[in-house]
Design an enzyme around this catalytic site. Structure first.
Site, PDB file in Angstrom:
ATOM      1  CG  MET A  93     -22.610 -26.809  -3.184  1.00  0.00           C
ATOM      2  SD  MET A  93     -22.706 -25.365  -4.261  1.00  0.00           S
ATOM      3  CE  MET A  93     -21.475 -25.735  -5.506  1.00  0.00           C
ATOM      4  CE  LYS A 145     -25.293 -11.744  11.034  1.00  0.00           C
ATOM      5  NZ  LYS A 145     -24.458 -11.184  12.092  1.00  0.00           N
ATOM      6  CG  ASP A 157     -18.111 -16.555   1.004  1.00  0.00           C
ATOM      7  OD1 ASP A 157     -18.620 -15.449   0.824  1.00  0.00           O
ATOM      8  OD2 ASP A 157     -17.482 -17.181   0.139  1.00  0.00           O
TER       9      ASP A 157
HETATM   10  N1  SAH Z   1     -14.796 -23.019  -2.454  1.00  0.00           N
HETATM   11  C1  SAH Z   1     -15.196 -24.168  -1.664  1.00  0.00           C
HETATM   12  C2  SAH Z   1     -16.489 -24.784  -2.141  1.00  0.00           C
HETATM   13  C3  SAH Z   1     -17.683 -23.873  -2.044  1.00  0.00           C
HETATM   14  S1  SAH Z   1     -19.188 -24.663  -2.515  1.00  0.00           S
HETATM   15  C4  SAH Z   1     -14.059 -25.197  -1.671  1.00  0.00           C
HETATM   16  O1  SAH Z   1     -13.114 -25.051  -2.440  1.00  0.00           O
HETATM   17  O2  SAH Z   1     -14.124 -26.151  -0.888  1.00  0.00           O
HETATM   18  C5  SAH Z   1     -19.773 -25.269  -0.979  1.00  0.00           C
HETATM   19  C6  SAH Z   1     -19.679 -26.776  -0.934  1.00  0.00           C
HETATM   20  O3  SAH Z   1     -18.349 -27.174  -0.630  1.00  0.00           O
HETATM   21  C7  SAH Z   1     -20.512 -27.416   0.146  1.00  0.00           C
HETATM   22  O4  SAH Z   1     -21.853 -27.584  -0.259  1.00  0.00           O
HETATM   23  C8  SAH Z   1     -19.827 -28.759   0.294  1.00  0.00           C
HETATM   24  O5  SAH Z   1     -20.174 -29.624  -0.767  1.00  0.00           O
HETATM   25  C9  SAH Z   1     -18.369 -28.371   0.098  1.00  0.00           C
HETATM   26  N2  SAH Z   1     -17.667 -28.166   1.375  1.00  0.00           N
HETATM   27  C10 SAH Z   1     -17.121 -27.038   1.818  1.00  0.00           C
HETATM   28  N3  SAH Z   1     -16.499 -27.218   3.000  1.00  0.00           N
HETATM   29  C11 SAH Z   1     -16.664 -28.526   3.312  1.00  0.00           C
HETATM   30  C12 SAH Z   1     -16.249 -29.343   4.396  1.00  0.00           C
HETATM   31  N4  SAH Z   1     -15.545 -28.857   5.412  1.00  0.00           N
HETATM   32  N5  SAH Z   1     -16.607 -30.657   4.365  1.00  0.00           N
HETATM   33  C13 SAH Z   1     -17.319 -31.173   3.349  1.00  0.00           C
HETATM   34  N6  SAH Z   1     -17.735 -30.442   2.305  1.00  0.00           N
HETATM   35  C14 SAH Z   1     -17.414 -29.137   2.277  1.00  0.00           C
END
Ligand code: SAH
Length: 259
Positions: free
Chosen positions: A168, A56, A34
């Protein structure tokens, strides 16, 4: 027939990859990842592996979830080790369910390798504990519904002892603040916004439900932690809220429906 590994890439810092994830990235024949997966994590992929960024745009069009599902099944027929790499943990807002269903239906062997989800990295980045035996007994990993029923929140188990990890959150902080207030959360309830948790660009901003609307927007990916733990000092919050006196709120209705 090969095997498909659904792997959590963690929040960005490659040192937060599990040993198993790192080993499989080094063995992979093909990796579909992703957009959220960091460059530093991608650097762990074997140089002989084919790497496809499914987040992408190809020409104009993004691959649909159905197309990604089909690709996983197709590649499993010709490659030994197929890696589906997702930011954080695959099972948290990662559409893992749809991919697992497609693999099950196609009788493709698979394995899920968990990763550090963003809420945990955000808590670490801000130096707070998501649970706290004094003030927080549960954690809710959640997000907003932005569909046609956007005003309906499924925050049924929200109590004064809940820590909310809001994935999100978007850039409309005023809207977020409004929804939190609607759910019965008091204006002085602390909140912390963490952007790019665990990465080089990490930012942490302390706020509250009441102040959120006027905070400067932090770049994506960002996550909000809301609750009494989301503060550098666990303090007193509006008495009325903690005694459950706020009336007409989602919290109040929830209490009424339970009793
Ligand atoms: N599977 C991922 C989440 C995917 S949804 C997980 O378990 O973390 C995508 C959301 O995850 C983003 O909009 C944000 O809210 C959060 N996110 C992902 N990586 C992040 C990071 N490094 N710092 C802060 N928020 C993050």
């Amino acid at each position: 027939m090969g095997k498909v590994y659904l792997i959590g890439a963690g929040p960005g810092d490659p040192e937060l990859l599990t040993l198993k994830a790192a080993r499989l990235l080094a063995q992979a024949d093909i990796v579909l990842h992703d957009a959220l997966v960091s460059r530093e994590v991608l650097a762990n992929i074997s140089s002989r592996a084919e790497v496809i960024d499914v987040g992408k745009r190809y020409g104009k069009k993004l691959l649909t979830q159905e197309e990604i599902n089909a690709l996983l099944v197709t590649y499993a027929a010709s490659r030994e080790t197929v890696v589906r790499l997702k930011g954080g943990d695959p099972s948290i807002f990662g559409r893992a369910a749809e991919e697992l269903e497609a693999l099950r239906n196609a009788k493709v062997e698979f394995e899920v390798v968990p990763g550090v989800t963003a809420a945990l990295a955000a808590a670490a980045a801000s130096g707070i504990s998501l649970t706290d035996r004094r003030v927080a007994s549960q954690v809710l990993l959640t997000t907003f519904s932005r569909g046609p029923n956007a005003s309906v929140m499924d925050w049924g188990c929200l109590t004064p002892a809940t820590t909310l990890a809001l994935y999100m959150p978007g850039l409309e902080y005023a809207e977020v603040a409004h929804r939190l207030a609607d759910a019965g959360l008091p204006a002085d309830l602390p909140c912390v916004i963490v952007s790019g948790a665990s990465g080089a660009q990490q930012q942490v901003r302390w706020s509250s439900v009441g102040a959120l609307a006027s905070e400067e927007k932090l770049p994506a990916p960002a996550l909000m932690i809301v609750g009494r733990v989301a503060s550098q000092q666990i303090g007193e919050i509006s008495d009325s809220f903690w005694r459950g006196e706020a009336s007409g709120t989602a919290l109040e209705q929830q209490k009424a429906s339970v009793s």
